[in-house]
Motif scaffolding. Structure first.
Motif: not given
Length: 389
Positions: A162-175
Motif C-alpha cells: 500500500l502507498s499513500s493515497g492508494c484506494r482500498v475497496q471495502v466489501l461487507f460480505v454477508l455470506q
C-alpha cells in the motif's frame, strides 16, 4: 479531429476504425468512433454507419481489431497504481518499513474514509477503522481488496504494497458460498403494512451483468416473476428462463402467510454452476450472438405501489438459506430505507477468483420500478466500476 456520427463528440482520427467492418460495406471510411462501433455491433449486430444495413458478427476480425486499437489508446490507471505501490513498498523496505500512510477506504456505494496509519501496522487495523465509521458491521464480515486481491489481516501495510493515497475497496460480505453449498435460497421477506394489507407488496428481480477485465460492464438480462409465471413462459420470458434455469431462478409469485401476516419472494441459486454460466450479450430476440460469462448478479426489490416506500413494511429482510436446512438462515440483513426500491446485494467473485460471495450493497433507489429498469441498470454498472477500482 472528426465528430462521431453517434455520440457527436469530436475525437482524433486515431479514435476511429481504419477500415470498414465488412467487405459488404459500400462505404470506405467509418465516421463512427471505436467505442460506438463496438457498442453498436455488440448490441445490434449491424454496421453503425448511417444507411448501411450490413450485418456484422461480434466475433469478426475487424471488430477485434477495433477493440485492440481502443485498448492501446486507453490508459490503464490500475497499472499506475501498481507502479506507485511497488515504489512505496521499496521505499518502506529501505527505511525499515516505517512511515505514515494515508489510505482511502471506499465502499460499493461510493462512501469513503481516509485513514492514516504507520506502514508497519497490520491490515487488521484498517478493519478497526472501518468499524469506527460503519458501526453496524461485523469485523469478520469485512473484506479489504487492493488491486483486485484480498488483503490478509496479519500482513503489514508495507508488505501489502500500500502507498499513500492508494484506494482500498471495502466489501461487507454477508455470506461466502463455499463449495459445500450446492443450492441456496435468496429470500426477501416482509410483514404487511399495518399487519393486514397483503395487496401491497415488494417485487423482486435479479439483474445479470458481464464485466470482463478491461471492458465496460454490460447489462445482460433481468430475471423476475415474469420469466417464471406459468402463463408468461413464452417468447422472451421463456428464452431467458431457459438460459438461467440451472443457475439462478426466480421462485415465482410471492408466498403469503396468513398466520404471520407476512410474505416472501425468493430466488434459488446453484453456486457450483455459476462459473459455467454464459448468456447472449445482444438482444435476445435478435440474431444469436456470442455468449459471454455472467460475472455479477444484483438482487433488487421494488415497491409495487408508487405511493409507498420500503419502510412501510414490517421488518423487511434478506435471508440466505442452505436448502438442506431451509429453516435456519446462514445470514440475514435488514431492508429499511425510505426509498421505493433497493439494490439489496451483489453475487460475484471479487477479483475474479475464489468463492462466489453475497455482498451487502443496500443502495436505495429513488427511480426505477418493476416496469422501468433503465436507471437501475446504470446504478448497477456504476457499482461494478467502483468494485474494480
Amino acid at each position: 479531429v472528426m465528430e462521431c456520427q453517434l455520440c457527436h463528440k469530436k475525437k482524433l482520427t486515431s479514435e476511429y476504425p481504419s477500415n470498414p467492418l465488412s467487405e459488404a460495406c459500400e462505404h470506405h471510411h467509418l465516421l463512427v468512433c471505436l467505442r460506438c462501433v463496438i457498442k453498436e455491433v455488440e448490441d445490434n449486430y449491424q454496421c453503425p454507419v448511417d444507411g448501411c444495413s450490413t450485418m456484422i458478427d461480434a466475433d469478426t476480425t475487424p471488430l477485434w481489431e477495433c477493440k485492440a486499437k481502443l485498448k492501446q489508446l486507453t490508459f490503464d490507471y490500475s497499472d499506475r497504481e501498481r507502479a506507485q505501490a511497488d515504489e512505496a513498498a521499496a521505499a518502506a523496505s529501505a527505511s525499515g518499513g516505517a512511515g505514515l500512510l494515508k489510505v482511502n477506504l471506499t465502499t460499493l456505494l461510493g462512501e469513503s474514509l481516509v485513514v492514516e496509519l504507520d506502514s508497519s501496522q497490520p491490515v487488521d487495523k484498517l478493519k478497526d477503522r472501518v468499524l469506527q465509521q460503519w458501526k453496524d458491521r461485523s469485523k469478520n464480515k469485512i473484506k479489504l481488496l487492493f488491486n483486485g486481491e484480498e488483503l490478509s489481516d496479519s500482513q503489514s501495510l508495507a508488505s501489502a504494497r500500500l502507498s499513500s493515497g492508494c484506494r482500498v475497496q471495502v466489501l461487507f460480505v454477508l455470506q461466502e458460498l463455499t463449495p459445500d453449498l450446492t443450492e441456496v435460497r435468496m429470500c426477501m421477506s416482509w410483514g404487511w403494512p399495518g399487519g393486514k394489507d397483503h395487496y401491497n407488496y415488494l417485487d423482486t428481480a435479479c439483474f445479470t451483468f458481464s464485466a470482463l477485465p478491461g471492458s465496460a460492464p454490460k447489462f445482460l438480462h433481468c430475471i423476475d416473476f415474469r420469466t417464471q409465471r406459468q402463463q408468461g413462459r413464452h417468447e422472451i420470458g421463456a428464452a431467458i428462463s431457459r438460459i438461467y434455469d440451472d443457475f439462478v431462478r426466480h421462485d415465482g409469485e410471492s408466498r403469503k402467510s396468513m398466520q404471520d401476516r407476512s410474505s416472501e419472494s425468493s430466488f434459488t441459486v446453484w453456486p457450483q454452476n455459476l462459473d459455467r454460466l454464459r448468456a447472449p450479450s445482444g438482444k435476445i430476440r435478435g440474431p444469436r450472438g456470442p455468449l459471454v460469462p455472467v460475472t455479477h448478479l444484483f438482487f433488487v426489490v421494488f415497491t409495487f405501489r408508487d405511493d409507498t416506500n420500503i419502510s412501510v413494511f414490517r421488518n423487511p429482510q434478506l435471508k440466505v438459506f442452505d436448502q438442506r436446512d431451509p429453516q435456519t438462515p446462514l445470514c440475514s440483513t435488514n431492508l429499511n430505507p425510505r426509498a421505493k426500491g433497493l439494490i439489496v446485494c451483489l453475487l460475484s467473485k471479487p477479483g475474479g477468483h475464489g468463492a462466489w460471495q453475497v455482498t451487502d450493497v443496500g443502495q436505495p433507489l429513488a427511480e426505477g420500478s418493476i416496469r422501468e429498469y433503465k436507471s437501475v441498470r446504470q446504478i448497477c454498472a456504476d457499482i461494478i466500476d467502483r468494485q474494480r477500482l
